[in-house]
Enzyme design. Structure first.
Site, mmCIF file in Angstrom:
data_model
loop_
_atom_site.group_PDB
_atom_site.id
_atom_site.type_symbol
_atom_site.label_atom_id
_atom_site.label_comp_id
_atom_site.label_asym_id
_atom_site.label_seq_id
_atom_site.Cartn_x
_atom_site.Cartn_y
_atom_site.Cartn_z
ATOM 1 N N TYR A 38 -7.802 16.640 -5.081
ATOM 2 C CA TYR A 38 -7.054 15.735 -5.971
ATOM 3 C C TYR A 38 -6.041 16.537 -6.800
ATOM 4 O O TYR A 38 -4.867 16.166 -6.899
ATOM 5 C CB TYR A 38 -8.045 14.994 -6.871
ATOM 6 N N ASP B 248 0.887 -1.172 0.000
ATOM 7 C CA ASP B 248 0.000 0.000 0.000
ATOM 8 C C ASP B 248 0.925 1.223 0.000
ATOM 9 O O ASP B 248 1.924 1.241 0.736
ATOM 10 C CB ASP B 248 -0.875 -0.037 1.270
ATOM 11 N N ASN C 91 2.304 5.102 -10.722
ATOM 12 C CA ASN C 91 0.957 5.266 -11.299
ATOM 13 C C ASN C 91 -0.133 5.241 -10.228
ATOM 14 O O ASN C 91 -1.158 5.898 -10.371
ATOM 15 C CB ASN C 91 0.754 4.143 -12.329
ATOM 16 N N VAL D 179 -8.935 9.581 -19.355
ATOM 17 C CA VAL D 179 -8.952 8.153 -19.685
ATOM 18 C C VAL D 179 -10.152 7.477 -19.016
ATOM 19 O O VAL D 179 -10.362 7.639 -17.808
ATOM 20 C CB VAL D 179 -7.639 7.479 -19.207
ATOM 21 N N LYS E 240 -1.831 16.457 -7.068
ATOM 22 C CA LYS E 240 -1.052 16.276 -8.301
ATOM 23 C C LYS E 240 -0.097 17.456 -8.526
ATOM 24 O O LYS E 240 0.994 17.276 -9.064
ATOM 25 C CB LYS E 240 -1.997 16.098 -9.495
HETATM 26 N N1 LIG Z 1 -8.265 8.192 -15.652
HETATM 27 C C1 LIG Z 1 -7.960 9.467 -15.928
HETATM 28 O O1 LIG Z 1 -8.665 10.159 -16.705
HETATM 29 C C2 LIG Z 1 -6.741 10.096 -15.308
HETATM 30 C C3 LIG Z 1 -6.443 11.420 -15.658
HETATM 31 C C4 LIG Z 1 -5.315 12.018 -15.112
HETATM 32 C C5 LIG Z 1 -4.500 11.307 -14.263
HETATM 33 N N2 LIG Z 1 -4.820 10.006 -13.930
HETATM 34 C C6 LIG Z 1 -3.899 9.299 -13.044
HETATM 35 O O2 LIG Z 1 -3.617 8.023 -13.608
HETATM 36 C C7 LIG Z 1 -3.225 7.122 -12.561
HETATM 37 C C8 LIG Z 1 -4.026 5.829 -12.667
HETATM 38 O O3 LIG Z 1 -5.367 6.151 -12.406
HETATM 39 P P1 LIG Z 1 -6.589 5.364 -13.049
HETATM 40 O O4 LIG Z 1 -7.328 6.323 -13.886
HETATM 41 O O5 LIG Z 1 -6.120 4.083 -13.630
HETATM 42 O O6 LIG Z 1 -7.450 5.157 -11.723
HETATM 43 P P2 LIG Z 1 -7.972 3.847 -10.962
HETATM 44 O O7 LIG Z 1 -8.637 2.918 -11.925
HETATM 45 O O8 LIG Z 1 -8.765 4.397 -9.827
HETATM 46 O O9 LIG Z 1 -6.665 3.125 -10.443
HETATM 47 C C9 LIG Z 1 -5.972 3.592 -9.325
HETATM 48 C C10 LIG Z 1 -4.892 2.589 -8.985
HETATM 49 O O10 LIG Z 1 -4.169 3.072 -7.850
HETATM 50 C C11 LIG Z 1 -4.179 2.052 -6.844
HETATM 51 N N3 LIG Z 1 -4.168 2.626 -5.513
HETATM 52 C C12 LIG Z 1 -5.053 3.494 -4.975
HETATM 53 N N4 LIG Z 1 -4.719 3.771 -3.703
HETATM 54 C C13 LIG Z 1 -3.598 3.040 -3.431
HETATM 55 C C14 LIG Z 1 -2.778 2.885 -2.289
HETATM 56 N N5 LIG Z 1 -3.035 3.520 -1.133
HETATM 57 N N6 LIG Z 1 -1.704 2.054 -2.384
HETATM 58 C C15 LIG Z 1 -1.438 1.382 -3.522
HETATM 59 N N7 LIG Z 1 -2.183 1.477 -4.631
HETATM 60 C C16 LIG Z 1 -3.253 2.309 -4.575
HETATM 61 C C17 LIG Z 1 -5.461 1.267 -7.088
HETATM 62 O O11 LIG Z 1 -5.346 -0.008 -6.468
HETATM 63 P P3 LIG Z 1 -6.608 -0.823 -5.876
HETATM 64 O O12 LIG Z 1 -7.126 -1.661 -7.012
HETATM 65 O O13 LIG Z 1 -6.036 -1.628 -4.766
HETATM 66 O O14 LIG Z 1 -7.612 0.187 -5.404
HETATM 67 C C18 LIG Z 1 -5.450 1.203 -8.619
HETATM 68 O O15 LIG Z 1 -4.562 0.221 -9.076
HETATM 69 C C19 LIG Z 1 -3.445 7.883 -11.259
HETATM 70 O O16 LIG Z 1 -2.219 8.439 -10.842
HETATM 71 C C20 LIG Z 1 -4.414 8.979 -11.656
HETATM 72 O O17 LIG Z 1 -4.341 10.075 -10.802
HETATM 73 C C21 LIG Z 1 -5.922 9.396 -14.434
#
Ligand SMILES: NC(=O)c1ccc[n+]([C@@H]2O[C@H](COP(=O)([O-])OP(=O)(O)OC[C@H]3O[C@@H](n4cnc5c(N)ncnc54)[C@H](OP(=O)(O)O)[C@@H]3O)[C@@H](O)[C@H]2O)c1
Length: 274
Positions: free
Chosen positions: A168, A59, A87, A201, A172
């Protein structure tokens, strides 16, 4: 044989990193997740016969667990890592539909959410980098990337009045400064630190909109209108696969020598966020 450590590979963009990077059998890919059995099961079912994948447990709020993951990683790679992709992040839904002044009506929840975001997204990244730095310094490629967000761009926020997701976005923005500070310290060692936004995304966060409350739907649609003013060709979120392909291309082409140390870039390799 490049080696990668990627956090948060259980789902979403992280899973797409795991899938794309491990498709090259010469890559060693170490994924860090909270729930190792669940991710091991998903890998066994969907990425069969990829012996270049190892899943470790940590974690991002647990320093000792990250330390153990770093020790286990060194045993797999022989003590050196080429790339880290930080990530994993807490993507809060609590602040997704309101401005910071509105959220102030709930000070206790605001405090709790803020600590959760800063502990996971910022402090977790700092501990990850520090614990893996000896292995990065022994690596050949030396690239350390955090997945940031265009939501942290103060010009975008000011010019288009992007008030949603304030906590959030603040986490960032802090992560971007972390990238700059590590660059300031380790550029002389040839380590490239980057913050990269993956674009907007679809990982399931937007598909819930049809079941969201009317005021949440209105807030999100309002933000999408602002994004369309920012980029008139914007048609909606891209897939994790498209995003990761673009982000990996930025990571490959950027280098300290080309002047990218500490940069904050989009998946286009520019400051255009969508
Ligand atoms: N999707 C978008 O449009 C978007 C846009 C800009 C930036 N981002 C960034 O892209 C990255 C990936 O996000 P995503 O869109 O794929 O979101 P997501 O589907 O919510 O995935 C988040 C990931 O982070 C893990 N996580 C959360 N809290 C954690 C903790 N305390 N320790 C370890 N792992 C943890 C989650 O694991 P669990 O499965 O265990 O919860 C999951 O694997 C993030 O940094 C996010 O801020 C996303």
């Amino acid at each position: 044989m490049p080696s990668y450590v990627v956090t948060g590979v259980s789902r979403g963009i992280g899973w797409a990193f795991l899938k794309q990077l491990s498709s090259d059998s010469t890559n060693t890919v170490i994924g860090i997740v909270r729930n190792k059995p669940a991710t091991d099961k998903r890998v066994a079912e969907e990425l069969t016969e990829r012996s270049n994948i190892t899943i470790l447990q940590a974690d991002m709020t647990d320093y000792d667990a990250i330390k153990k993951a770093a020790q286990d990683s060194a045993k797999i790679t022989g003590g050196s890592i080429d790339y880290i992709i930080a990530n994993a992040a807490l993507v809060s839904q609590w602040d997704a539909y309101d401005g910071i002044g509105t959220l102030g009506a709930h000070p206790e929840e605001l405090t709790e959410q803020f600590h959760g975001l800063m502990d996971t997204n910022v402090l977790g990244t700092v501990h990850l980098y520090n614990l893996f730095m000896p292995q990065i310094l022994k690596g050949k490629t030396r690239k350390v990337i955090v997945i940031s967000s265009g939501m942290a761009d103060t010009d975008l926020v000011n010019d288009y009045e992007i008030e949603l997701a304030p906590l959030y976005a603040t986490s960032k923005a802090a992560v971007n400064m972390i990238t700059a500070k590590y660059n300031a310290q380790y550029k002389k060692d040839g380590v490239l630190f980057l913050s990269i936004c993956p674009g907007m995304v679809e990982v399931g966060h937007f598909s819930h909109i049809s079941t969201a409350k009317p005021e949440e739907q209105a807030a999100l649609l309002g933000m999408i209108e602002k994004f369309k003013r920012y980029e008139p060709t914007f048609e909606g979120p891209i897939t994790p696969e498209e995003s990761v392909k673009a982000v990996l291309s930025v990571i490959e082409s950027a280098s300290v020598e080309k002047g990218y140390g500490g940069a904050y870039l989009s998946h286009f390799g520019t400051k255009r966020w969508i």
